[in-house]
Motif scaffolding. Structure first.
Motif, PDB file in Angstrom:
ATOM      1  N   LYS A   1       0.822  -1.212   0.000  1.00 36.06           N
ATOM      2  CA  LYS A   1       0.000   0.000   0.000  1.00 36.06           C
ATOM      3  C   LYS A   1       0.852   1.257   0.000  1.00 36.06           C
ATOM      4  CE  LYS A   1      -0.731   0.364   5.032  1.00 36.06           C
ATOM      5  NZ  LYS A   1      -1.759   0.499   6.090  1.00 36.06           N
ATOM      6  N   ALA A   2       2.115   1.126   0.388  1.00 35.00           N
ATOM      7  CA  ALA A   2       3.025   2.274   0.308  1.00 35.00           C
ATOM      8  C   ALA A   2       3.132   2.767  -1.130  1.00 35.00           C
ATOM      9  CB  ALA A   2       4.403   1.887   0.839  1.00 35.00           C
ATOM     10  N   ILE A   3       2.945   1.857  -2.079  1.00 39.43           N
ATOM     11  CA  ILE A   3       2.998   2.208  -3.499  1.00 39.43           C
ATOM     12  C   ILE A   3       1.629   2.627  -4.009  1.00 39.43           C
ATOM     13  CG2 ILE A   3       3.388   1.262  -5.816  1.00 39.43           C
ATOM     14  CD1 ILE A   3       5.544  -0.560  -4.535  1.00 39.43           C
ATOM     15  N   THR A   4       0.620   1.813  -3.748  1.00 42.76           N
ATOM     16  CA  THR A   4      -0.703   2.025  -4.344  1.00 42.76           C
ATOM     17  C   THR A   4      -1.534   3.079  -3.632  1.00 42.76           C
ATOM     18  OG1 THR A   4      -1.580   0.214  -2.997  1.00 42.76           O
ATOM     19  CG2 THR A   4      -0.797  -0.333  -5.218  1.00 42.76           C
ATOM     20  N   HIS A   5      -1.388   3.181  -2.327  1.00 47.23           N
ATOM     21  CA  HIS A   5      -2.226   4.082  -1.544  1.00 47.23           C
ATOM     22  C   HIS A   5      -1.476   5.313  -1.030  1.00 47.23           C
ATOM     23  CE1 HIS A   5      -4.795   0.638  -1.815  1.00 47.23           C
ATOM     24  NE2 HIS A   5      -5.701   1.120  -0.996  1.00 47.23           N
ATOM     25  N   GLU A   6      -0.338   5.099  -0.407  1.00 45.95           N
ATOM     26  CA  GLU A   6       0.382   6.234   0.188  1.00 45.95           C
ATOM     27  C   GLU A   6       1.039   7.113  -0.870  1.00 45.95           C
ATOM     28  OE1 GLU A   6       2.979   4.442   3.077  1.00 45.95           O
ATOM     29  OE2 GLU A   6       1.294   3.441   4.079  1.00 45.95           O
ATOM     30  N   ARG A   7       1.672   6.498  -1.850  1.00 44.50           N
ATOM     31  CA  ARG A   7       2.271   7.270  -2.937  1.00 44.50           C
ATOM     32  C   ARG A   7       1.296   7.474  -4.091  1.00 44.50           C
ATOM     33  NH1 ARG A   7       8.681   6.952  -3.521  1.00 44.50           N
ATOM     34  NH2 ARG A   7       9.210   6.481  -1.358  1.00 44.50           N
ATOM     35  N   ALA A   8       0.179   6.781  -4.033  1.00 46.72           N
ATOM     36  CA  ALA A   8      -0.851   6.888  -5.075  1.00 46.72           C
ATOM     37  C   ALA A   8      -0.262   6.690  -6.467  1.00 46.72           C
ATOM     38  CB  ALA A   8      -1.577   8.229  -4.979  1.00 46.72           C
ATOM     39  N   MET A   9       0.674   5.734  -6.560  1.00 52.28           N
ATOM     40  CA  MET A   9       1.274   5.318  -7.826  1.00 52.28           C
ATOM     41  C   MET A   9       2.156   6.389  -8.457  1.00 52.28           C
ATOM     42  SD  MET A   9       0.339   2.138  -8.208  1.00 52.28           S
ATOM     43  CE  MET A   9       0.482   1.649  -9.921  1.00 52.28           C
ATOM     44  N   GLU A  10       2.669   7.310  -7.655  1.00 51.73           N
ATOM     45  CA  GLU A  10       3.602   8.317  -8.152  1.00 51.73           C
ATOM     46  C   GLU A  10       4.982   8.089  -7.538  1.00 51.73           C
ATOM     47  OE1 GLU A  10       1.523  12.377  -9.338  1.00 51.73           O
ATOM     48  OE2 GLU A  10       1.255  11.981  -7.207  1.00 51.73           O
ATOM     49  N   ASP A  11       6.023   8.273  -8.352  1.00 48.46           N
ATOM     50  CA  ASP A  11       7.410   8.138  -7.881  1.00 48.46           C
ATOM     51  C   ASP A  11       7.618   6.779  -7.208  1.00 48.46           C
ATOM     52  OD1 ASP A  11      10.040   8.843  -7.397  1.00 48.46           O
ATOM     53  OD2 ASP A  11       9.578   9.897  -5.527  1.00 48.46           O
ATOM     54  N   ILE A  12       7.342   5.723  -7.952  1.00 44.07           N
ATOM     55  CA  ILE A  12       7.313   4.389  -7.339  1.00 44.07           C
ATOM     56  C   ILE A  12       8.543   3.530  -7.653  1.00 44.07           C
ATOM     57  CG2 ILE A  12       4.790   4.381  -7.387  1.00 44.07           C
ATOM     58  CD1 ILE A  12       5.025   2.360  -9.742  1.00 44.07           C
ATOM     59  N   ARG A  13       9.488   4.025  -8.401  1.00 45.34           N
ATOM     60  CA  ARG A  13      10.601   3.179  -8.839  1.00 45.34           C
ATOM     61  C   ARG A  13      11.340   2.544  -7.665  1.00 45.34           C
ATOM     62  NH1 ARG A  13      13.715   1.912 -13.207  1.00 45.34           N
ATOM     63  NH2 ARG A  13      12.358   3.172 -14.530  1.00 45.34           N
ATOM     64  N   GLU A  14      11.725   3.329  -6.696  1.00 48.38           N
ATOM     65  CA  GLU A  14      12.513   2.780  -5.585  1.00 48.38           C
ATOM     66  C   GLU A  14      11.727   1.752  -4.757  1.00 48.38           C
ATOM     67  OE1 GLU A  14      14.937   4.263  -1.589  1.00 48.38           O
ATOM     68  OE2 GLU A  14      14.279   5.733  -3.078  1.00 48.38           O
ATOM     69  N   PRO A  15      10.509   2.085  -4.297  1.00 47.16           N
ATOM     70  CA  PRO A  15       9.793   1.071  -3.502  1.00 47.16           C
ATOM     71  C   PRO A  15       9.389  -0.162  -4.300  1.00 47.16           C
ATOM     72  CG  PRO A  15       8.389   2.982  -3.895  1.00 47.16           C
ATOM     73  CD  PRO A  15       9.769   3.357  -4.333  1.00 47.16           C
ATOM     74  N   PHE A  16       9.097   0.009  -5.581  1.00 50.28           N
ATOM     75  CA  PHE A  16       8.717  -1.150  -6.385  1.00 50.28           C
ATOM     76  C   PHE A  16       9.934  -2.048  -6.626  1.00 50.28           C
ATOM     77  CE2 PHE A  16       7.422  -3.246 -10.473  1.00 50.28           C
ATOM     78  CZ  PHE A  16       6.340  -3.944  -9.949  1.00 50.28           C
TER      79      PHE A  16
END
Length: 230
Positions: free
Chosen positions: A70-85
């Protein structure tokens, strides 16, 4: 053959007789089912050794669908996701060939934004070419533009029940991933034999059918009944 699974592998006492008596919960579950959906990754990060242990505890041919954090899909709302993904992919790499689809579940508030999601999907596909499915909850995702973007990046739509965006009639081919949350009471309600038969008819040989009505123990009962229809 379609993969019939549940979200997590808890085995209630009511169905314990359908599984081996010995072994860990996962090993007992994997003796009956071919796959499982890992939801816990949505809430917290796991060690790579955890995924390695899970892979070792299951037979050849078993697969793990893994929910994106959810840190990717909800907290970052799918923005700037390269590092966590990238970190997420590194963590689950220990699953090896037992990794199944990655599940991207978006919050109801997250509308389709072409620029945001083209950037996100481009990043995801740059880092990983494996099967990726998406469950959305905002009606604007029903647009032709959204569908075209998903197709361009080879991202399969989830047929969810209750169907908030994409009903079964929208799928011209067998859905690759079906998530049955239970209705009328989401996460609790069990499915009738007639409902299970209807969903079973929708599945193709490469489909996943995941029961997420786990709160009452109905998921594994329904999954066992669906398994009997294969």
């Amino acid at each position: 053959m379609p993969v019939i699974a549940t979200a997590a592998w808890s085995i209630p006492r009511t169905v314990a007789a359908a599984f081996p008596e010995e072994g860990s919960g996962l090993a007992r579950y994997a003796a009956v089912f071919d796959g499982v959906e890992v939801n816990s990754t949505f809430y917290r990060r796991h060690k790579a050794s955890t995924f390695e242990r899970w892979a070792e505890a299951t037979p050849d041919g078993f697969r793990f669908a893994v929910k994106i954090p959810k840190a990717i899909t909800h907290e970052r709302a799918m923005e700037d996701i390269r590092e966590p993904f990238a970190t997420f992919l590194q963590d689950i790499a220990a699953l090896g060939g037992k990794r199944g689809p990655l599940l991207c579940q978006l919050p109801p508030s997250l509308r389709f934004d072409p620029e945001r999601f083209e950037a996100a999907f481009d990043t995801m596909r740059d880092l990983d070419q494996g099967p990726l499915v998406i469950e959305v909850r905002h009606r604007c995702w029903a647009s032709a533009q959204a569908l075209a973007l998903l197709e361009r990046y080879s991202i399969d739509r989830v047929l969810a029940d209750p169907a908030l965006v994409w009903p079964a009639s929208d799928f011209r081919q067998a859905p690759r991933y079906v998530r049955l949350h239970g209705k009328p009471k989401v996460y609790y309600s069990s499915y009738s034999d007639a409902e299970l038969a209807a969903f079973s008819r929708l599945l193709g040989p490469e489909s996943w059918c995941v029961f997420d009505n786990t709160a009452s123990g109905a998921a594994i009962e329904n999954a066992l009944a669906m398994l009997g229809r294969r």
